[in-house]
Design an enzyme around this catalytic site. Structure first.
Site, PDB file in Angstrom:
ATOM      1  N   TYR A  83      -0.464 -28.802  59.117  1.00  0.00           N
ATOM      2  CA  TYR A  83       0.115 -26.963  59.606  1.00  0.00           C
ATOM      3  C   TYR A  83      -0.456 -26.602  58.535  1.00  0.00           C
ATOM      4  CZ  TYR A  83       2.372 -23.353  58.177  1.00  0.00           C
ATOM      5  OH  TYR A  83       2.909 -21.770  57.763  1.00  0.00           O
TER       6      TYR A  83
ATOM      7  N   HIS B 124      -0.593 -10.080  61.731  1.00  0.00           N
ATOM      8  CA  HIS B 124      -0.360  -9.749  60.428  1.00  0.00           C
ATOM      9  C   HIS B 124      -0.743  -8.818  59.971  1.00  0.00           C
ATOM     10  CE1 HIS B 124       1.658 -13.917  61.096  1.00  0.00           C
ATOM     11  NE2 HIS B 124       1.614 -14.401  59.946  1.00  0.00           N
TER      12      HIS B 124
ATOM     13  N   ASN C 295      -1.587 -16.028  52.714  1.00  0.00           N
ATOM     14  CA  ASN C 295      -1.107 -16.804  51.539  1.00  0.00           C
ATOM     15  C   ASN C 295      -1.056 -16.448  50.414  1.00  0.00           C
ATOM     16  OD1 ASN C 295       0.629 -19.601  53.231  1.00  0.00           O
ATOM     17  ND2 ASN C 295       0.925 -17.640  53.651  1.00  0.00           N
TER      18      ASN C 295
ATOM     19  N   TYR D 148      19.978   8.285  16.320  1.00  0.00           N
ATOM     20  CA  TYR D 148      19.463   6.727  16.355  1.00  0.00           C
ATOM     21  C   TYR D 148      18.100   6.764  17.217  1.00  0.00           C
ATOM     22  CZ  TYR D 148      24.285   4.756  16.496  1.00  0.00           C
ATOM     23  OH  TYR D 148      25.704   4.451  15.427  1.00  0.00           O
TER      24      TYR D 148
ATOM     25  N   ARG E 144      16.167   6.143  13.702  1.00  0.00           N
ATOM     26  CA  ARG E 144      16.109   5.646  12.917  1.00  0.00           C
ATOM     27  C   ARG E 144      15.886   4.469  13.787  1.00  0.00           C
ATOM     28  NH1 ARG E 144      22.221   4.215  11.473  1.00  0.00           N
ATOM     29  NH2 ARG E 144      22.372   6.150  12.143  1.00  0.00           N
TER      30      ARG E 144
ATOM     31  N   PHE F 196       3.856 -19.715  47.319  1.00  0.00           N
ATOM     32  CA  PHE F 196       3.177 -18.331  47.560  1.00  0.00           C
ATOM     33  C   PHE F 196       4.916 -17.299  47.411  1.00  0.00           C
ATOM     34  CE2 PHE F 196       4.375 -20.880  51.057  1.00  0.00           C
ATOM     35  CZ  PHE F 196       6.169 -20.964  51.246  1.00  0.00           C
TER      36      PHE F 196
ATOM     37  N   GLU G  45      12.040 -18.538  56.738  1.00  0.00           N
ATOM     38  CA  GLU G  45      11.422 -17.682  55.354  1.00  0.00           C
ATOM     39  C   GLU G  45      13.230 -16.843  55.598  1.00  0.00           C
ATOM     40  OE1 GLU G  45       8.418 -15.323  56.458  1.00  0.00           O
ATOM     41  OE2 GLU G  45       7.732 -17.060  56.865  1.00  0.00           O
TER      42      GLU G  45
END
Length: 511
Positions: free
Chosen positions: A54, A84, A196, A281, A284, A329, A414
């Site tokens: 792969y 991409h 990636n 507050y 303080r 990734f 995914e």
């Protein structure tokens, strides 16, 4: 000038990454060359043997079962990048792109990605020449790596898209020609190794962390100045109180506030004549609130420091004949860190806005309404407080956690994503909002101190007032305040306010 950085891949402190962000030149430890060559040889052996692996000789994602002919491997990698590169939105800031280039080079140089030395050299060459790819900010869901933005980064090194060369946008091929760098031709696995990874989300988050640390320091300064301007008490910062609780951030912040106020003539003037039983507050409880924020920032810094040094592409070269698929990734750690930072920013702004409200309220402050001279004719800081309130609420709206969102992509291959990239990206705007809130408080607190003159505040705070007065005059009558707010915001974001008071929390987080 920022000194050059010599970086050991896998072991760089956060301060090194901040230096790169600020423009430092970068070199990698020479020992990384051997790791790069060894991993490249493993990929070459797999290609030569024809072993189906792969990322080397297959398709990607849902197409991982498709075997690609050896003659098409270079085309496969080029197609991957071009297909991409579908980001959108405004371009990432140049400083962020610098950090992405550096992180990607350092990650590949660890020798688990299988790229040739020329790939790392292309990244470092672009960085050294200030030839920064134009990378759209939007389009990553923070899983399978920051695919779209990293594809734009890689495409530019291939001569496709745009590069900003010393600040001027040019066609990528022309910019590469001007710096004498050949367009990158990808070999087996190299395109996948480049796109990636979590470098985009991590670089944005570290950029935001750097800004948030400066905002945090300025908020401590503003808080101390407001305590003094409102004739508040420093008794709640007593270290014995903090020790009984034991929270480290609270202990640190209380000690810092005491140091900032120490020696104030204003504080000494009412130390034994106070009629108030307790301060509100927002004065303080600063150690408790800002201390908790400090601990969150430190936790986020630890996560991002690890991630900046990580190998997060896929598959990974683990040894001879071993190229193994995993999930490094997935940017969930970065997403959580970004969400923590968003919460911290909200609380910094919330507390500052409340102190600002005290400063302009004559009942609470004992000072003129809205700190105006000749109130009624002049409105003073009336609407500046409204702006602070608007920005505080805007930050709350932006703080919805990114990490709880997910949407399946790539035909359900995914099927769980982190949303880390836009979780980090929104922090840049949130940090600027918080800086403006702190800037408004600093303007108002400085004005309140004017009403106590000739008494001085502390030796640590007087330089801050001098810094402010170098850019912003006292408000003797209503005037156009927008430029003053812009100047105050710039002093916060630049780190000048914290430096004037001797603070640098980022360095402490990075230690």
């Amino acid at each position: 000038m920022t000194l050059p950085v010599s970086l050991t891949p896998g072991h760089a402190p956060l301060t090194h990454w901040r230096d790169v962000l600020a423009g430092a030149s970068l070199t990698l430890d020479a020992a990384s060359a051997g790791a790069i060559a060894a991993a490249q040889a493993i990929v070459d052996d797999i290609v030569a043997a024809g072993t189906v692996t792969y990322g080397v000789n297959t398709g990607f994602g849902k197409l991982a079962s498709v075997r690609i002919a050896d003659a098409d491997l270079a085309t496969l990698q080029r197609n991957l990048i071009l297909s991409h590169a579908v980001g959108t939105g405004p371009a990432l800031p140049d400083s962020v792109v610098r950090l992405i280039l550096a992180m990607k080079a350092a990650s590949l140089a660890r020798g688990a990605s299988g790229v040739r030395p020329v790939v790392v050299e292309a990244l470092l060459g672009a960085l050294a020449a200030d030839a920064l790819p134009v990378v759209p900010a939007k389009g990553s869901v923070g899983a399978s790596g920051d695919l779209a933005p990293l594809a734009h980064l890689t495409a530019a090194l291939m001569g496709v898209g745009e590069i900003r060369l010393k600040g001027m946008a040019l066609p990528a091929a022309e910019a590469l020609s001007r710096i004498g760098q050949a367009p990158l031709a990808l070999g087996a696995k190299e395109g996948l190794a480049l796109i990636n990874g979590t470098q985009v989300s991590t670089a944005i988050a570290i950029t935001a962390l750097s800004e948030i640390a400066r905002v945090f320091d300025a908020a401590l300064v503003a808080g101390a100045l407001s305590v003094d301007a409102l004739k508040g008490s420093d008794t709640p910062f007593d270290p014995r109180i903090q020790a009984l609780r034991g929270q480290p951030g609270q202990i640190n912040v209380a000690a810092t506030l005491l140091t900032l106020i120490a020696g104030s003539e204003i504080r000494d003037s009412h130390r034994f004549g106070d009629t108030k039983v307790q301060d509100p507050y927002s004065l303080r409880c600063q150690p408790q609130v800002m201390g908790a924020v400090r601990d969150l920032l430190g936790n986020a810094a630890a996560t991002l420091g690890i991630e900046a040094n990580a190998v997060t592409d896929n598959p990974l070269v683990l040894g001879p004949g071993e190229i193994v698929s995993g999930g490094n990734f997935h940017a969930e750690p970065v997403a959580f860190a970004a969400d923590i930072l968003a919460m911290g920013l909200c609380e910094i702004g919330n507390l500052s806005e409340r102190r600002m409200a005290l400063l302009v309220d004559p009942v609470m402050s004992g000072l003129p309404p809205f700190l105006a001279r000749d109130a009624g004719l002049n409105s003073g800081f009336m609407i500046a407080q409204v702006t602070a309130a608007a920005l505080a609420s805007e930050n709350k709206q932006k703080a919805y956690p990114a990490s709880v969102d997910t949407i399946p992509t790539s035909a359900n291959q995914e099927d769980h994503v982190s949303m880390a990239t836009h979780g980090a990206y929104r922090l840049l705007d949130m940090a600027k909002n918080a800086a403006s809130i702190i800037g408004i408080e600093l303007m108002a607190a400085a004005e309140a101190i004017e009403h106590h003159r000739p008494m001085k505040t502390s030796p640590r705070l007087e330089p801050v007032l001098a810094l402010l007065r170098g850019r912003i005059a006292p408000l003797t009558a209503d005037r156009y305040l927008a430029p003053d707010l812009a100047a105050a915001t710039d002093l916060v974001l630049s780190g000048a306010v914290g430096q004037a008071a001797g603070l640098d929390s980022f360095a402490e987080f990075a230690a």
